[in-house]
Motif scaffolding. Structure first.
Motif, short mmCIF file in Angstrom:
data_model
loop_
_atom_site.label_atom_id
_atom_site.label_comp_id
_atom_site.label_asym_id
_atom_site.label_seq_id
_atom_site.Cartn_x
_atom_site.Cartn_y
_atom_site.Cartn_z
N SER A 50 13.09 -7.17 -0.03
CA SER A 50 13.60 -7.92 1.12
C SER A 50 13.08 -9.36 1.09
CB SER A 50 13.18 -7.23 2.42
OG SER A 50 13.61 -7.97 3.55
N VAL A 51 11.79 -9.51 0.84
CA VAL A 51 11.21 -10.85 0.73
C VAL A 51 11.83 -11.62 -0.41
CG1 VAL A 51 9.08 -12.13 0.23
CG2 VAL A 51 9.02 -10.17 1.79
N LYS A 52 11.97 -10.98 -1.56
CA LYS A 52 12.56 -11.66 -2.72
C LYS A 52 13.98 -12.15 -2.43
CE LYS A 52 11.88 -9.58 -6.73
NZ LYS A 52 11.80 -8.44 -7.68
N THR A 53 14.75 -11.32 -1.73
CA THR A 53 16.12 -11.69 -1.39
C THR A 53 16.15 -12.91 -0.47
OG1 THR A 53 16.88 -9.40 -1.60
CG2 THR A 53 18.24 -10.88 -0.27
N ILE A 54 15.29 -12.90 0.54
CA ILE A 54 15.24 -14.02 1.49
C ILE A 54 14.77 -15.30 0.80
CG2 ILE A 54 14.08 -14.89 3.55
CD1 ILE A 54 14.01 -11.92 4.51
N PHE A 55 13.73 -15.19 -0.02
CA PHE A 55 13.22 -16.37 -0.72
C PHE A 55 14.27 -16.95 -1.66
CE2 PHE A 55 8.28 -16.14 -0.51
CZ PHE A 55 8.36 -15.95 0.86
N THR A 350 18.24 -3.01 4.32
CA THR A 350 19.18 -3.99 3.80
C THR A 350 19.92 -4.70 4.93
OG1 THR A 350 19.48 -2.65 1.82
CG2 THR A 350 21.15 -4.32 2.26
N GLU A 351 20.36 -3.95 5.94
CA GLU A 351 21.07 -4.56 7.07
C GLU A 351 20.17 -5.50 7.85
OE1 GLU A 351 24.25 -0.93 7.95
OE2 GLU A 351 22.25 -0.92 8.89
N PHE A 352 18.92 -5.13 8.02
CA PHE A 352 17.97 -5.99 8.72
C PHE A 352 17.76 -7.29 7.92
CE2 PHE A 352 13.76 -7.50 9.96
CZ PHE A 352 13.77 -7.34 11.33
N THR A 353 17.63 -7.16 6.61
CA THR A 353 17.47 -8.34 5.76
C THR A 353 18.70 -9.23 5.83
OG1 THR A 353 16.07 -7.03 4.26
CG2 THR A 353 16.95 -9.11 3.42
#
Length: 361
Positions: A50-55, A350-353
């Motif tokens: 999740s962090v990797k996706t946001i970054f 995934t939905e939260f991200t």
């Protein structure tokens, strides 16, 4: 040891942390920092993804040096690889590594902290708007000594059925964790540091810790100091947590109180944390739950890991990126339409991200 902090008392969106001197921060190559990433066991991969996706979405200038370490198998070389990576990179983001309960199983989490002398754990406990809690006004920092006490790892069976465990307490380590707590209080406009102990029973070991904190307090005349016996502190944390500001604890008591604090504000998926030494900083959820029971189900709450990652960004001086990501995370929780099961919803990790990405974009 300290370079700067961002005050946290007034805003959930600017969670504070220490920043170390430039000499111990990772160097930029091609405009990016290289950071060690240890996904860990259980839900670790899901919430670090999740962090990797946001970054990646926000083009945060971070490159990951991924190291797989697991307590579920005999990966004795995993800790060595993680230590080598952190020695290169100085800064890491980490999931929780499983610790077996068998007689021979060792904690790789403890081994990593001891090997690099990452001695100070910082956990931030604060009510989050949008998450129902029985109590309000909760806003305290828990500073926990990471390397000695009951976690010294010195125990043996002197006779069948008789086990001797050594609880090591030293003035040197008590002094430096006390200084860390008072420095944090000073930099973050905190007013009171409370030493947690059991000196009424363990008069030498816990007595040393209690007295050392009071001695260090003399160097910080603007900050009040008091102390509480750990069992009373646990009761007070459940009954009147609003009275606490900064708690400084030996190892085991910090573990207990961090779990109590997590329960007060909504669960372990909401509590960010960090670990600091003189040379290295490792950021991980403050309430150290592995989440083996929900591994692979895409239901874990990534909030604690995301907020720990924003603490890491502030440590690196990337304050703008940190503020945007933490604000979007809190906004999603406050809106309430997308939330994971642990805080009363049915949304997936995934939905939260994705909801955070929508806020950001």
């Amino acid at each position: 040891m300290l370079r700067s902090v961002i005050a946290q008392k007034t805003s959930l969106r600017s969670l504070a942390t220490f920043a170390s001197p430039e000499s111990v921060l990772p160097k930029k190559y091609g405009g990016k920092y290289t950071v060690t990433l240890i996904p860990g066991d259980g839900i670790g991969k899901e919430i670090t993804d999740s962090v990797k996706t946001i970054f990646e979405n926000q083009r945060v200038p971070i490159e990951w040096d991924v190291v797989e370490v697991s307590g579920l198998d005999d990966h004795s070389n995993g800790v060595t690889a993680a230590v080598d990576s952190l020695k290169r990179n100085k800064v890491g983001l980490k999931g929780i590594i499983y610790t077996p309960t068998g007689a021979t199983g060792k904690s790789l989490n403890v081994a990593l902290r001891k090997e690099l002398d990452i001695y100070a754990s910082l956990v931030l406990i604060k009510n989050i708007p949008g998450v129902k809690s029985r109590l309000s006004g909760i806003d305290f920092a828990l500073v926990r000594e990471n390397t000695e006490g009951e976690y010294s790892g010195l125990e043996h069976q002197s006779y069948p059925g008789v086990v001797e465990s050594l609880k090591i307490m030293t003035r040197f380590k008590s002094e430096r964790i006390a200084k860390f707590a008072f420095d944090f209080a000073l930099k973050n406009n905190r007013q009171v540091v409370t030493a947690i102990h059991k000196a009424n029973i363990m008069k030498l070991g816990d007595g040393l810790f209690r007295q050392t904190v009071k001695d260090i307090a003399q160097d910080y005349p603007g900050i009040k100091v008091n102390d509480l016996i750990v069992d009373n502190a646990s009761m007070q944390a459940v009954a009147h947590p609003e009275q606490f500001d900064v708690l400084v604890t030996p190892n085991l008591y910090g573990s207990i109180l961090s779990n109590i604090g997590a329960a007060l504000i909504g669960g372990p998926g909401l509590v960010p944390g960090a670990n600091f030494g003189r040379e290295y900083a490792v950021f991980e959820p403050g309430c150290r739950h592995v989440g083996l029971d929900i591994k692979g189900q895409n239901t874990a709450n990534p909030t604690a890991m995301i907020l720990s990652a924003t603490m890491m960004l502030r440590h690196l001086g990337l304050n703008e990126e940190a503020d945007k990501i933490s604000k979007a995370t809190y906004d999603v929780i406050a809106d309430g339409s997308v939330r994971t099961r642990d805080i009363g919803g049915s949304s997936s990790t995934t939905e939260f991200t994705d909801a955070i990405l929508a806020k950001l974009n």
